[in-house]
Design a protein around this motif. Structure first.
Motif, PDB file in Angstrom:
ATOM      1  N   ARG A 136       3.853 -19.692   3.928  1.00  0.00           N
ATOM      2  CA  ARG A 136       4.035 -20.225   5.288  1.00  0.00           C
ATOM      3  C   ARG A 136       5.272 -21.115   5.361  1.00  0.00           C
ATOM      4  O   ARG A 136       6.038 -21.061   6.327  1.00  0.00           O
ATOM      5  CB  ARG A 136       2.795 -20.999   5.721  1.00  0.00           C
ATOM      6  CG  ARG A 136       1.609 -20.126   6.092  1.00  0.00           C
ATOM      7  CD  ARG A 136       0.565 -20.936   6.852  1.00  0.00           C
ATOM      8  NE  ARG A 136       0.075 -22.087   6.075  1.00  0.00           N
ATOM      9  CZ  ARG A 136      -0.970 -22.046   5.264  1.00  0.00           C
ATOM     10  NH1 ARG A 136      -1.640 -20.903   5.105  1.00  0.00           N
ATOM     11  NH2 ARG A 136      -1.357 -23.124   4.614  1.00  0.00           N
TER      12      ARG A 136
ATOM     13  N   SER B 127      10.440 -14.022  11.970  1.00  0.00           N
ATOM     14  CA  SER B 127       9.102 -13.704  12.454  1.00  0.00           C
ATOM     15  C   SER B 127       8.294 -12.905  11.444  1.00  0.00           C
ATOM     16  O   SER B 127       7.070 -12.823  11.551  1.00  0.00           O
ATOM     17  CB  SER B 127       9.194 -12.917  13.773  1.00  0.00           C
ATOM     18  OG  SER B 127       9.939 -11.717  13.576  1.00  0.00           O
ATOM     19  N   GLU B 128       8.969 -12.323  10.461  1.00  0.00           N
ATOM     20  CA  GLU B 128       8.308 -11.515   9.428  1.00  0.00           C
ATOM     21  C   GLU B 128       8.955 -11.797   8.082  1.00  0.00           C
ATOM     22  O   GLU B 128      10.088 -12.288   8.014  1.00  0.00           O
ATOM     23  CB  GLU B 128       8.400 -10.025   9.751  1.00  0.00           C
ATOM     24  CG  GLU B 128       7.693  -9.598  11.028  1.00  0.00           C
ATOM     25  CD  GLU B 128       7.921  -8.133  11.312  1.00  0.00           C
ATOM     26  OE1 GLU B 128       6.938  -7.367  11.316  1.00  0.00           O
ATOM     27  OE2 GLU B 128       9.099  -7.756  11.525  1.00  0.00           O
TER      28      GLU B 128
ATOM     29  N   HIS C  54      -4.976 -11.850   3.779  1.00  0.00           N
ATOM     30  CA  HIS C  54      -4.412 -12.693   4.833  1.00  0.00           C
ATOM     31  C   HIS C  54      -3.680 -11.804   5.842  1.00  0.00           C
ATOM     32  O   HIS C  54      -2.437 -11.812   5.918  1.00  0.00           O
ATOM     33  CB  HIS C  54      -3.466 -13.749   4.244  1.00  0.00           C
ATOM     34  CG  HIS C  54      -4.164 -14.789   3.436  1.00  0.00           C
ATOM     35  ND1 HIS C  54      -4.675 -14.540   2.174  1.00  0.00           N
ATOM     36  CD2 HIS C  54      -4.454 -16.095   3.716  1.00  0.00           C
ATOM     37  CE1 HIS C  54      -5.239 -15.648   1.706  1.00  0.00           C
ATOM     38  NE2 HIS C  54      -5.123 -16.586   2.618  1.00  0.00           N
ATOM     39  N   PRO C  55      -4.431 -11.039   6.626  1.00  0.00           N
ATOM     40  CA  PRO C  55      -3.800 -10.129   7.591  1.00  0.00           C
ATOM     41  C   PRO C  55      -2.982 -10.854   8.645  1.00  0.00           C
ATOM     42  O   PRO C  55      -2.134 -10.248   9.308  1.00  0.00           O
ATOM     43  CB  PRO C  55      -5.001  -9.397   8.208  1.00  0.00           C
ATOM     44  CG  PRO C  55      -6.167 -10.304   7.985  1.00  0.00           C
ATOM     45  CD  PRO C  55      -5.898 -10.984   6.682  1.00  0.00           C
ATOM     46  N   GLU C  56      -3.233 -12.157   8.803  1.00  0.00           N
ATOM     47  CA  GLU C  56      -2.474 -12.926   9.790  1.00  0.00           C
ATOM     48  C   GLU C  56      -1.039 -13.201   9.332  1.00  0.00           C
ATOM     49  O   GLU C  56      -0.175 -13.543  10.152  1.00  0.00           O
ATOM     50  CB  GLU C  56      -3.183 -14.252  10.085  1.00  0.00           C
ATOM     51  CG  GLU C  56      -3.118 -15.304   8.998  1.00  0.00           C
ATOM     52  CD  GLU C  56      -4.100 -15.086   7.840  1.00  0.00           C
ATOM     53  OE1 GLU C  56      -4.119 -15.930   6.922  1.00  0.00           O
ATOM     54  OE2 GLU C  56      -4.828 -14.085   7.875  1.00  0.00           O
ATOM     55  N   PHE C  57      -0.772 -13.065   8.027  1.00  0.00           N
ATOM     56  CA  PHE C  57       0.576 -13.295   7.543  1.00  0.00           C
ATOM     57  C   PHE C  57       1.462 -12.112   7.943  1.00  0.00           C
ATOM     58  O   PHE C  57       1.127 -10.953   7.668  1.00  0.00           O
ATOM     59  CB  PHE C  57       0.592 -13.463   6.022  1.00  0.00           C
ATOM     60  CG  PHE C  57       1.959 -13.764   5.467  1.00  0.00           C
ATOM     61  CD1 PHE C  57       2.508 -15.033   5.606  1.00  0.00           C
ATOM     62  CD2 PHE C  57       2.707 -12.787   4.834  1.00  0.00           C
ATOM     63  CE1 PHE C  57       3.774 -15.325   5.105  1.00  0.00           C
ATOM     64  CE2 PHE C  57       3.964 -13.065   4.326  1.00  0.00           C
ATOM     65  CZ  PHE C  57       4.505 -14.342   4.468  1.00  0.00           C
ATOM     66  N   PRO C  58       2.598 -12.367   8.604  1.00  0.00           N
ATOM     67  CA  PRO C  58       3.436 -11.276   9.131  1.00  0.00           C
ATOM     68  C   PRO C  58       4.252 -10.588   8.039  1.00  0.00           C
ATOM     69  O   PRO C  58       5.436 -10.849   7.844  1.00  0.00           O
ATOM     70  CB  PRO C  58       4.334 -11.997  10.140  1.00  0.00           C
ATOM     71  CG  PRO C  58       4.458 -13.390   9.618  1.00  0.00           C
ATOM     72  CD  PRO C  58       3.139 -13.701   8.963  1.00  0.00           C
TER      73      PRO C  58
ATOM     74  N   ARG D 116     -13.599 -13.401   0.885  1.00  0.00           N
ATOM     75  CA  ARG D 116     -12.982 -12.208   1.459  1.00  0.00           C
ATOM     76  C   ARG D 116     -12.812 -11.157   0.375  1.00  0.00           C
ATOM     77  O   ARG D 116     -12.366 -11.465  -0.736  1.00  0.00           O
ATOM     78  CB  ARG D 116     -11.608 -12.527   2.056  1.00  0.00           C
ATOM     79  CG  ARG D 116     -11.607 -13.457   3.257  1.00  0.00           C
ATOM     80  CD  ARG D 116     -10.188 -13.630   3.761  1.00  0.00           C
ATOM     81  NE  ARG D 116     -10.114 -14.536   4.895  1.00  0.00           N
ATOM     82  CZ  ARG D 116      -8.990 -14.854   5.533  1.00  0.00           C
ATOM     83  NH1 ARG D 116      -7.834 -14.334   5.132  1.00  0.00           N
ATOM     84  NH2 ARG D 116      -9.002 -15.692   6.541  1.00  0.00           N
TER      85      ARG D 116
ATOM     86  N   GLU E 293      -5.760  -2.679   3.066  1.00  0.00           N
ATOM     87  CA  GLU E 293      -5.318  -3.513   4.181  1.00  0.00           C
ATOM     88  C   GLU E 293      -3.804  -3.735   4.173  1.00  0.00           C
ATOM     89  O   GLU E 293      -3.264  -4.296   5.119  1.00  0.00           O
ATOM     90  CB  GLU E 293      -6.041  -4.861   4.144  1.00  0.00           C
ATOM     91  CG  GLU E 293      -7.534  -4.783   4.418  1.00  0.00           C
ATOM     92  CD  GLU E 293      -7.818  -4.239   5.816  1.00  0.00           C
ATOM     93  OE1 GLU E 293      -7.100  -4.620   6.770  1.00  0.00           O
ATOM     94  OE2 GLU E 293      -8.748  -3.425   5.952  1.00  0.00           O
TER      95      GLU E 293
END
Length: 366
Positions: free
Chosen positions: A141, A150-151, A171-175, A293, A299
């Motif tokens: 992060r 953004s990625e 951590h699917p929220e990590f771009p 998890r 994923e």
């Protein structure tokens, strides 16, 4: 009679100019060998490593996040995740013109390095889960924030591949833009000698950790030396034949410094690393859990590159390639390159075969 015998002896053939030149060249090389050898023995110099300028972005406990100087012409930054313990990360920035980091920053990548740090007895409670769900997400992060992008692409090398793959899968929220596995074991059923030595029927990891606490650096060193007992002999023979070459000597000194600076493992990390990955092969089976998890490699849906080394005896190609079969993306590629585990990341072979391949693959997707 003596004169007759003398005249019967043929004249010595004249040596060709090419042979004379080769003899002179070898004589000069021998002089240089002796000069460089005496300097190494009588006046050894500490090799300078880590030449690429960098900035400390963030620190949590003993772990650091470094950002390296670059023109940053690539839109997508790159987070590099190496092994925890075992060795120091300056192998990735060993020396000028012999540095993976220098090469990648020269290609315009905004390059961030995870430096796990050197752990001691006070860190024996650190687990694999802590590294994957606490330390790595925080550093990732911070890297994303510092980049302003953004990625982000993630590259895992050696142990850093299963650690970072576990992170991005949970951590699917990590771009995540792209994912690269360089010589990182995924299917531990094919990890070679380490898998045999650490098999539960011959290695009681609980007794080992409960007795020693942390895993000393000398024991880590011994394990890797036993993988190839003749390595030191081969290394010294190669040194002798190339001792005339000052560039080779400089590279040898830098690599030799790194190769003899092993790091210890925190006790609980080693326990779970051996049990969950080597002995039970939970990662590829989808049985591994982190912070409640399940680590499901399916994923990972971004473009994926996996790189194996043909002569790798630490992470053989058969344990690297299965990542390609399990991730959920059509944009995926496996490439197998010449050399061994270290020669993917350092040395002349790496600069010719591996670095350009990884850089061009990422550049096309960044």
């Amino acid at each position: 009679m003596k004169d007759e015998l003398f005249t019967m002896v043929g004249e010595m053939p004249a040596m060709s100019p090419e042979l004379l030149a080769r003899m002179r060249e070898e004589a000069n090389r021998n002089l240089l060998r002796m000069k460089h050898w005496s300097e190494m023995v009588m006046n050894p110099k500490e090799p300078e490593v880590g030449p690429t300028p960098r900035q400390l972005i963030y620190r949590t406990n003993k772990s650091h996040l470094w950002r390296y100087e670059s023109k940053r012409t690539m839109r997508t930054p790159l987070l590099f995740v190496p092994n925890l313990g075992i060795s120091r990360p300056y192998i990735f920035d060993l020396m000028p013109k012999g540095s993976f980091i220098e090469y990648m920053t020269g290609q315009g990548f905004d390059f961030f390095l995870v430096d796990w740090g050197v752990f001691g007895e006070e860190d024996n409670g650190l687990t694999v889960e802590d590294a994957v769900t606490k330390i790595l997400p925080r550093l990732a992060r911070k890297a994303l924030e510092a980049s302003g992008a953004s990625e982000m692409s993630v590259l895992g090398y050696c142990m850093g591949a299963p650690l970072s793959a576990s992170f991005v899968a949970t951590h699917p929220e990590f771009p995540l833009k792209n994912y690269v596995d360089m010589a990182g074991p995924i299917d531990f059923a094919h990890v070679g000698l380490f898998g045999k030595w650490l098999a539960p029927r011959v290695f009681d990891v609980d007794k080992y950790v409960d007795t020693l606490g942390s895993i000393p650096a000398e024991m880590v060193k011994m394990g890797f030396k036993l993988l190839k007992p003749t390595m030191d002999l081969n290394t010294n023979l190669n040194l002798w034949w190339n001792l005339w070459n000052p560039d080779y000597v400089a590279g040898f000194n830098a690599l030799n410094k790194w190769a003899n600076e092993y790091l210890p493992f925190p006790g609980e990390f080693f326990r779970h690393w051996v049990k969950d990955f080597y002995q039970q092969n939970q990662l590829i089976k989808g049985e591994l859990t982190m912070a409640d998890r399940r680590v499901d490699l399916r994923e990972i849906r971004c473009p994926v590159l996996a790189v194996g080394a043909k002569e790798d005896n630490i992470a053989p190609p058969a344990c690297v390639k299965p990542l390609i079969d399990i991730v959920s993306t059509r944009d995926k590629e496996y490439v197998e390159l010449p050399g061994g585990h270290i020669s993917l990341i350092a040395g002349r072979g790496a600069s010719v075969h591996c670095w350009p391949k990884v850089a061009s693959w990422l550049a096309a997707r960044s």
